[in-house]
Write an enzyme that holds these catalytic residues in place. Structure first.
Site, PDB file in Angstrom:
ATOM      1  CG  ASN A 212      -0.221  -0.008   2.473  1.00 11.96           C
ATOM      2  OD1 ASN A 212       0.513   0.889   2.857  1.00 11.96           O
ATOM      3  ND2 ASN A 212      -0.317  -1.144   3.190  1.00 11.96           N
ATOM      4  CG  ASP A 281      -5.660  -6.507   6.581  1.00 16.34           C
ATOM      5  OD1 ASP A 281      -4.746  -6.693   7.636  1.00 16.34           O
ATOM      6  OD2 ASP A 281      -5.969  -5.447   6.102  1.00 16.34           O
ATOM      7  CE  LYS A 341     -10.351  -1.849  10.998  1.00 16.46           C
ATOM      8  NZ  LYS A 341      -9.768  -0.925   9.971  1.00 16.46           N
ATOM      9  CE  LYS A 345      -7.413  -3.859  14.027  1.00 17.55           C
ATOM     10  NZ  LYS A 345      -6.395  -4.780  13.265  1.00 17.55           N
TER      11      LYS A 345
HETATM   12  O1  PMT Z   1       2.641   6.202   6.558  1.00 17.23           O
HETATM   13  P1  PMT Z   1       1.866   7.448   5.988  1.00 17.23           P
HETATM   14  O2  PMT Z   1       1.924   7.651   4.483  1.00 17.23           O
HETATM   15  O3  PMT Z   1       2.134   8.679   6.659  1.00 17.23           O
HETATM   16  O4  PMT Z   1       0.134   6.969   6.200  1.00 17.23           O
HETATM   17  C1  PMT Z   1      -0.274   7.010   7.663  1.00 17.23           C
HETATM   18  C2  PMT Z   1      -1.385   5.769   7.773  1.00 17.23           C
HETATM   19  C3  PMT Z   1      -2.537   6.230   6.693  1.00 17.23           C
HETATM   20  C4  PMT Z   1      -0.890   4.568   7.267  1.00 17.23           C
HETATM   21  C5  PMT Z   1      -1.689   5.923   9.206  1.00 17.23           C
HETATM   22  O5  PMT Z   1      -2.333   6.971   9.336  1.00 17.23           O
HETATM   23  C6  PMT Z   1      -2.550   4.744   9.201  1.00 17.23           C
HETATM   24  O6  PMT Z   1      -3.778   4.806   9.311  1.00 17.23           O
HETATM   25  N1  PMT Z   1      -2.089   3.470   9.847  1.00 17.23           N
HETATM   26  C7  PMT Z   1      -2.950   2.354   9.827  1.00 17.23           C
HETATM   27  C8  PMT Z   1      -3.212   1.533   8.729  1.00 17.23           C
HETATM   28  C9  PMT Z   1      -4.145   0.217   8.664  1.00 17.23           C
HETATM   29  O7  PMT Z   1      -3.380  -0.800   8.597  1.00 17.23           O
HETATM   30  O8  PMT Z   1      -4.862   0.348   9.225  1.00 17.23           O
HETATM   31  P2  PMT Z   1      -6.182  -0.841   9.481  1.00 17.23           P
HETATM   32  O9  PMT Z   1      -7.383  -0.057   9.836  1.00 17.23           O
HETATM   33  O10 PMT Z   1      -6.076  -1.853   8.397  1.00 17.23           O
HETATM   34  O11 PMT Z   1      -5.523  -1.536  10.921  1.00 17.23           O
HETATM   35  C10 PMT Z   1      -5.895  -1.317  12.201  1.00 17.23           C
HETATM   36  C11 PMT Z   1      -4.838  -1.427  13.222  1.00 17.23           C
HETATM   37  O12 PMT Z   1      -4.028  -2.728  13.186  1.00 17.23           O
HETATM   38  C12 PMT Z   1      -3.393  -0.708  12.841  1.00 17.23           C
HETATM   39  O13 PMT Z   1      -2.831   0.066  13.915  1.00 17.23           O
HETATM   40  C13 PMT Z   1      -2.640  -1.643  12.012  1.00 17.23           C
HETATM   41  O14 PMT Z   1      -1.230  -1.221  12.256  1.00 17.23           O
HETATM   42  C14 PMT Z   1      -2.757  -2.802  12.615  1.00 17.23           C
HETATM   43  N2  PMT Z   1      -2.925  -3.813  11.790  1.00 17.23           N
HETATM   44  C15 PMT Z   1      -3.254  -4.028  10.828  1.00 17.23           C
HETATM   45  C16 PMT Z   1      -3.319  -5.173  10.024  1.00 17.23           C
HETATM   46  C17 PMT Z   1      -2.666  -6.183  10.336  1.00 17.23           C
HETATM   47  N3  PMT Z   1      -2.499  -7.546   9.856  1.00 17.23           N
HETATM   48  N4  PMT Z   1      -2.000  -6.310  11.825  1.00 17.23           N
HETATM   49  C18 PMT Z   1      -2.014  -4.907  12.364  1.00 17.23           C
HETATM   50  O15 PMT Z   1      -1.667  -5.029  13.301  1.00 17.23           O
END
Ligand code: PMT
Length: 404
Positions: A212, A281, A341, A345
């Site tokens: 991404n 993911d 979430k 989490k």
């Molecule tokens: O890096 P930049 O360009 O500055 O962009 C910032 C950002 C958009 C990446 C940041 O602001 C952000 O939103 N980060 C979270 C991205 C994400 O994976 O979101 P999610 O909603 O899919 O996941 C929720 C949380 O679980 C996050 O804390 C993520 O790190 C975590 N996660 C997600 C997937 C996974 N398999 N394991 C995880 O631990």
């Protein structure tokens, strides 16, 4: 603790707005804290408050025009630009913000602020419609991305009779924002903070991957803010385009499984874990050691396997007193999805960002977010630099630690 600004020079630009009179009080506060204050007024500002007021308060001549030849400042704008430890513009009109965004230098103030290398803080003040005008917001986003800091504007009743955002922050708030710049807090001294940044990559073959647009800017902004506030910081970084911050131990990872390994190893030692990375993911069910050949028009179907949830795994290892913060990157139903979430989490705090909003999310210097926690409820953070958002996240982390 009262601020000690002795030996520091604040250059204050005053532009033409009714709030200009409040800046005289700001000068008084700064001088009481020991700072030297040099004031530059635009011609319009001098219509609202006389230069004599600021001369008296600052105990220095006020500069109003590039063609003046003050006795002590030989090339006044360069001298003032160099003298500043911080450059403050309060009130800042839509006009000065537009000039700064465009790099225009047609009077003493715009010329000096263009030449300064000091941190710049602006306290906007204008009519609500002018503040919310797309061009003003675009100019602010541009200034934020260049590191200009903002205090306010506040909402409320405006001198023009309108109600809404546009009122200049009170001198006390502007003073505090100046102190934050000149005397960074060390309120995270002794805290071990682990932060994730950037994207993970899942390789199909040696040249193709699933990933991404995460640049690492958000995670590194948190790492830098925590470092500057005295924390011992470890950043776990996937693929990033943002520069690696100095003074921080960085562990590199490629895939989400690597991230899981590194985080389950490091998280138990940390007092605070903030997960701003964007892990993939899914990974490819099968990986190829050689570049996959095209199949002459035959459709290719590739199976994906779900990756583990790193944040949930970290939560399973949580020790008492540890604070866990996650992000939620959403494209719809922002708060609803983020709430889910937060619970699933087992986080103490989640930073929800709509990654489709202009100025928010991936690979930009600014963000727009809502902080959600069971302890403190909801806090909206309008468009601001990722660094400013990082400071707010850390402030909330400190409150959560205090509430433990
Ligand atoms: O890096 P930049 O360009 O500055 O962009 C910032 C950002 C958009 C990446 C940041 O602001 C952000 O939103 N980060 C979270 C991205 C994400 O994976 O979101 P999610 O909603 O899919 O996941 C929720 C949380 O679980 C996050 O804390 C993520 O790190 C975590 N996660 C997600 C997937 C996974 N398999 N394991 C995880 O631990």
């Amino acid at each position: 603790m009262s601020a000690d600004l002795r030996g520091r020079t604040v250059v204050l630009g005053v532009t033409g707005g009714i709030a200009a009179y409040k800046s005289a009080e700001l000068v008084s506060r700064l001088r009481k804290a020991g700072a030297a204050v040099r004031v530059i007024m635009t011609e319009n500002a001098a219509r609202f408050v006389t230069p004599l007021t600021f001369e008296t308060m600052s105990n220095h001549p006020v500069v109003t025009d590039t063609f003046e030849r003050p006795e002590t400042w030989e090339v006044a704008h360069v001298a003032l630009a160099k003298a500043a430890d911080v450059f403050v513009i309060a009130p800042a009109t839509a006009n000065i913000l537009a000039k700064m965004a465009a790099g225009l230098a047609d009077d003493m103030l715009s010329t000096t602020v263009l030449a300064t290398k000091a941190p710049v803080l602006v306290a906007p003040a204008m009519n609500t419609a002018m503040w919310s005008a797309p061009v003003t917001q675009k100019n602010c986003a541009e200034l934020l991305s260049r590191g200009v800091r903002f205090v306010g504007p506040e909402g409320g009743f405006l001198a023009c009779g309108d109600t809404g955002a546009g009122r200049m922050s009170e001198p006390e708030q502007i003073f505090e924002a100046i102190v934050d710049i000149l005397q960074p807090r060390r309120d995270l001294a002794g805290v071990k903070l682990l932060v994730t940044a950037g994207a993970t990559r899942e390789y199909l073959d040696p040249v193709r991957y699933l990933s991404n647009e995460s640049s690492g800017k958000m995670g590194f902004a948190i790492a830098e803010a925590a470092r500057d506030r005295g924390a011992e910081v470890v950043a776990v970084a996937g693929a990033v385009t943002a520069p690696i911050p100095e003074g921080i131990r960085v562990e590199r990872v490629t895939t989400t499984l690597d991230l899981l390994d590194t985080m389950t190893r490091l998280a138990p030692e940390a007092d605070v874990v903030i997960q701003a990375a964007a892990p993939a993911d899914y990974r490819f069910a099968e990986q190829y050691s050689q570049k996959l050949k095209k199949a002459d028009g035959v459709p290719l179907t590739i199976a994906l396997t779900e990756n583990p949830d790193v944040a949930a795994a970290v939560a399973r290892l949580k020790r008492p007193g540890q604070i866990l913060v996650g992000f939620a990157a959403e494209t719809e139903c922002l708060l609803e999805n983020a709430e889910k979430k937060l619970a699933k989490k087992k986080l103490d705090l989640i930073v929800a960002n709509d990654v489709t909003a202009p100025g928010a999310g991936f690979n930009v210097d600014t963000n727009i977010a809502t902080l959600l926690s069971a302890r403190f409820g909801r806090q909206d953070c309008p468009l601001q630099s990722k660094r400013a958002l990082a400071e707010t996240i850390l402030d909330t982390v400190l409150r959560l630690r205090g509430a433990e």
